[in-house]
Design a protein around this motif. Structure first.
Motif, PDB file in Angstrom:
ATOM      1  N   ASP A 134      -6.089  -7.452  -6.784  1.00 25.92           N
ATOM      2  CA  ASP A 134      -5.371  -7.267  -8.051  1.00 25.92           C
ATOM      3  C   ASP A 134      -4.086  -8.082  -8.059  1.00 25.92           C
ATOM      4  O   ASP A 134      -3.769  -8.815  -7.110  1.00 25.92           O
ATOM      5  CB  ASP A 134      -5.106  -5.782  -8.300  1.00 25.92           C
ATOM      6  N   TRP A 151      -9.633  -4.273  -3.389  1.00 26.45           N
ATOM      7  CA  TRP A 151     -10.484  -3.228  -3.953  1.00 26.45           C
ATOM      8  C   TRP A 151     -11.959  -3.527  -3.690  1.00 26.45           C
ATOM      9  O   TRP A 151     -12.395  -4.671  -3.783  1.00 26.45           O
ATOM     10  CB  TRP A 151     -10.283  -3.106  -5.465  1.00 26.45           C
ATOM     11  N   TYR A 166       1.918   1.712  -3.576  1.00 26.24           N
ATOM     12  CA  TYR A 166       0.798   2.198  -4.396  1.00 26.24           C
ATOM     13  C   TYR A 166       0.548   3.678  -4.135  1.00 26.24           C
ATOM     14  O   TYR A 166       0.289   4.461  -5.066  1.00 26.24           O
ATOM     15  CB  TYR A 166      -0.472   1.396  -4.096  1.00 26.24           C
ATOM     16  N   ASP A 199       0.832  -1.208   0.000  1.00 24.70           N
ATOM     17  CA  ASP A 199       0.000   0.000   0.000  1.00 24.70           C
ATOM     18  C   ASP A 199       0.867   1.258   0.000  1.00 24.70           C
ATOM     19  O   ASP A 199       0.499   2.279  -0.607  1.00 24.70           O
ATOM     20  CB  ASP A 199      -0.913   0.010   1.224  1.00 24.70           C
ATOM     21  N   CYS A 259      -6.734   8.934  -6.699  1.00 22.33           N
ATOM     22  CA  CYS A 259      -6.684   7.662  -5.988  1.00 22.33           C
ATOM     23  C   CYS A 259      -7.770   7.702  -4.910  1.00 22.33           C
ATOM     24  O   CYS A 259      -7.798   8.630  -4.084  1.00 22.33           O
ATOM     25  CB  CYS A 259      -5.336   7.450  -5.322  1.00 22.33           C
ATOM     26  N   GLY A 315      -3.288  -5.932  -3.970  1.00 24.69           N
ATOM     27  CA  GLY A 315      -4.126  -4.873  -3.435  1.00 24.69           C
ATOM     28  C   GLY A 315      -5.590  -5.283  -3.389  1.00 24.69           C
ATOM     29  O   GLY A 315      -6.074  -6.013  -4.269  1.00 24.69           O
ATOM     30  N   ARG A 347      -9.590   1.616  -3.007  1.00 22.54           N
ATOM     31  CA  ARG A 347      -8.469   0.757  -2.650  1.00 22.54           C
ATOM     32  C   ARG A 347      -8.401   0.697  -1.126  1.00 22.54           C
ATOM     33  O   ARG A 347      -8.302   1.727  -0.435  1.00 22.54           O
ATOM     34  CB  ARG A 347      -7.168   1.341  -3.207  1.00 22.54           C
TER      35      ARG A 347
END
Length: 548
Positions: free
Chosen positions: A301, A307, A245, A242, A279, A305, A312
């Protein structure tokens, strides 16, 4: 004259009585005159003393009738104080009549003007209470009996719950500034990450902030280093995937769910441009993460991650506080610490569904007015002492600790809000925060969080205090509450929050049961204050709304 002569004796007597003012002095008409006077035809005569004949009169009673009528007319016309004198109107009568009518008209007109003046003053009083101009709003006295009565009668207009937001017509034409707003006051901001003064036990997430360190942090300088959460070993650890990301996120819509109170609500009316630009990051704790995975469809994903629709999920491990509400303030206030690469962020509470495109929100509340920080005005309260009173009534936290929190602020010079202040209100609706991540805004967020860390988790009580301590150097835009309500749809919690500390009514209860006290938050409430606060009296509170 003919009208008088054709009148009945009764009416003649009334005339005489009215003119002379005493009924007992009225001349009595003999009964035998009734037949002569009470006739359907007018009694013709030329002057007093001439014969007056009615139907059936004889010559014998003519003299008697004349004598009696002479007495009546003499009484009516021969008195010097009466209106008529010797068969002609007194010359003063038209003037007196005119003055009498003029006086009545003057009284009526004066009364109407007086009522219009009173009505104008009342309307001005109501308008001044709605005015955003400090001079006029200072005139308003909401505590007056007149205002209370007018409000109860429905004459005071109520602000609309929702109103139209003047956003741009087309997302595609919104211009995004290429350059950051320059940092003129605070140019370099760094954070304390190691708590050197902690001698035993695990470090506190917000740090061990002394009273002197707290006071020094409000003195703005070009280079500043302050506590801002995330002390090493204090908890709130993000997963490495995270963190990676989040590095790509320059525009962030952030939200948070803690202790399983909510599930993510998908935003609506979002443009393709905003989907590609923003985001959407939902910060959750372990309890909420497990609850969402069990009750909502979660997509994973290729990078691992998680979702839920556009959101997210960002997991925070090792919660820093015992109180879930205090944990929720970490992503809300310290979004710049969680996502340090972000230039702009919009925070919304987890129970909300965003219904306005986030790019339009930034254009409306930041770029159009050249603001860097925007937050909504509270619907009911403007003073932190009103908000504190409402928190106690609704059991949002322990009452004695809220009082202690407010005593510290009042001792340090925080006055109740008034129109003479430079701010629209000292109390925000913190469920939506729109900001550019400038150094000064980041410092404000750090100082705001430090107050939440030291005292009660009710962040609305601390916002206005930090603004007060930074004086006029921190600029922000506070927009109307009706626009705030038009930005989202509100969904109910999955369950209501309840904590034992909320029911505490006295400090003795903490002494009897140490488990009621938080172990990692609110240390400022238990650290001896440099001054004895027992003599500090809180300002009186006028409850402006039943809703609290």
């Amino acid at each position: 004259m003919l009208a008088i002569c054709s009148a009945t004796p009764t009416s003649v007597r009334n005339i005489i009585s009215f003119r002379r003012g005493v009924l007992s002095t009225a001349i009595k008409v003999p009964p035998h005159l009734n037949s002569a006077i009470y006739t359907p035809h007018p009694i013709p005569f030329k002057s007093i003393g001439e014969p007056i004949f009615g139907s059936g009169d004889t010559k014998e009673n003519t003299v008697e009738v004349n004598e009696e009528w002479s007495k009546i007319f003499n009484a009516l016309f021969h008195d010097e104080d009466e209106l008529f004198l010797h068969k002609k109107l007194n010359t003063d009568f038209p003037m007196r009549l005119m003055w009498k009518r003029g006086f009545i008209r003057l009284v009526l007109v004066g009364g109407m003007i007086w009522m219009l003046l009173i009505l104008s003053v009342l309307l001005f009083h109501i308008w001044s209470c709605q005015s955003s101009v400090a001079f006029f709003s200072a005139i308003c006295n909401r505590e007056s009996k007149v205002f209370v009565v007018l409000d109860s009668m429905g004459f005071v207009p109520k602000p609309p719950h929702r109103c139209t937001i003047p956003v741009a017509d087309d997302v595609a034409v919104v211009y995004i500034p290429k350059e950051r707003t320059p940092d003129l006051i605070v140019q370099n901001l760094t954070y304390i990450t190691e708590d050197e003064e902690m001698t035993s036990g695990s470090p506190l997430f917000g740090g061990n902030i002394s009273w002197s360190m707290r006071d020094e942090s409000f003195k703005l300088k070009p280079n500043m280093k302050v506590h801002c959460g995330f002390i090493h070993g204090g908890g709130a650890d993000m997963d490495p995937k995270d963190i990676e990301y989040a590095k790509r996120c320059k525009f962030v819509v952030a939200s948070g769910i803690f202790d399983g109170y909510d599930t993510p609500h998908q935003p609506s009316n979002i443009s393709v441009r905003s989907i590609e630009l923003f985001c959407f990051l939902m910060v959750v704790d372990e309890v909420s993460f497990g609850f969402i995975k069990k009750n909502v469809s979660v997509r994973v994903d290729s990078d691992g991650g998680h979702w839920v629709g556009v959101w997210r999920l960002v997991l925070l491990k090792h919660q820093p506080y015992d109180e879930p509400r205090r944990n929720g303030k970490v992503p809300k206030i310290l979004v710049h610490r969680l996502f340090p690469e972000a230039r702009y962020s919009i925070w919304i509470d987890g129970k909300m569904e965003l219904i306005v495109d986030p790019l339009l929100i930034l254009e409306r509340y930041l770029w159009r007015g050249k603001h860097t920080y925007a937050i909504a005005q509270h619907k009911h309260h403007r003073s932190i002492y009103e908000e504190a009173d409402a928190n106690k009534r609704r059991k949002r936290y322990a009452r004695p600790l809220i009082d202690l929190h407010m005593k510290i602020y009042h001792y340090e010079g925080m006055e109740p809000w008034s129109p003479l202040k430079n701010t629209i209100s000292d109390v925000p609706e913190g469920a939506i925060i729109i900001r550019e991540h400038t150094a000064l805004n980041n410092l404000f967020s750090c100082l705001w969080f430090n107050e939440v860390h030291l005292f009660t988790p009710r962040d609305q009580l601390s916002f206005g205090y930090v603004v007060y301590r930074l004086k006029s150097q921190f600029k922000f835009h506070m927009f109307p509450n009706c626009e705030y309500n038009s930005l989202f749809l509100l969904h109910p919690h999955n369950r209501e929050h309840s904590s034992k500390v909320e029911w505490v009514k006295s400090l003795n209860e903490f002494k009897k049961n140490s488990k009621l006290r938080e172990s990692r938050g609110g240390w400022g409430l238990w650290t001896p204050y440099p001054v004895n606060l027992d003599a500090v009296e809180l300002p009186p509170v006028v409850r402006t709304s039943k809703a609290g």
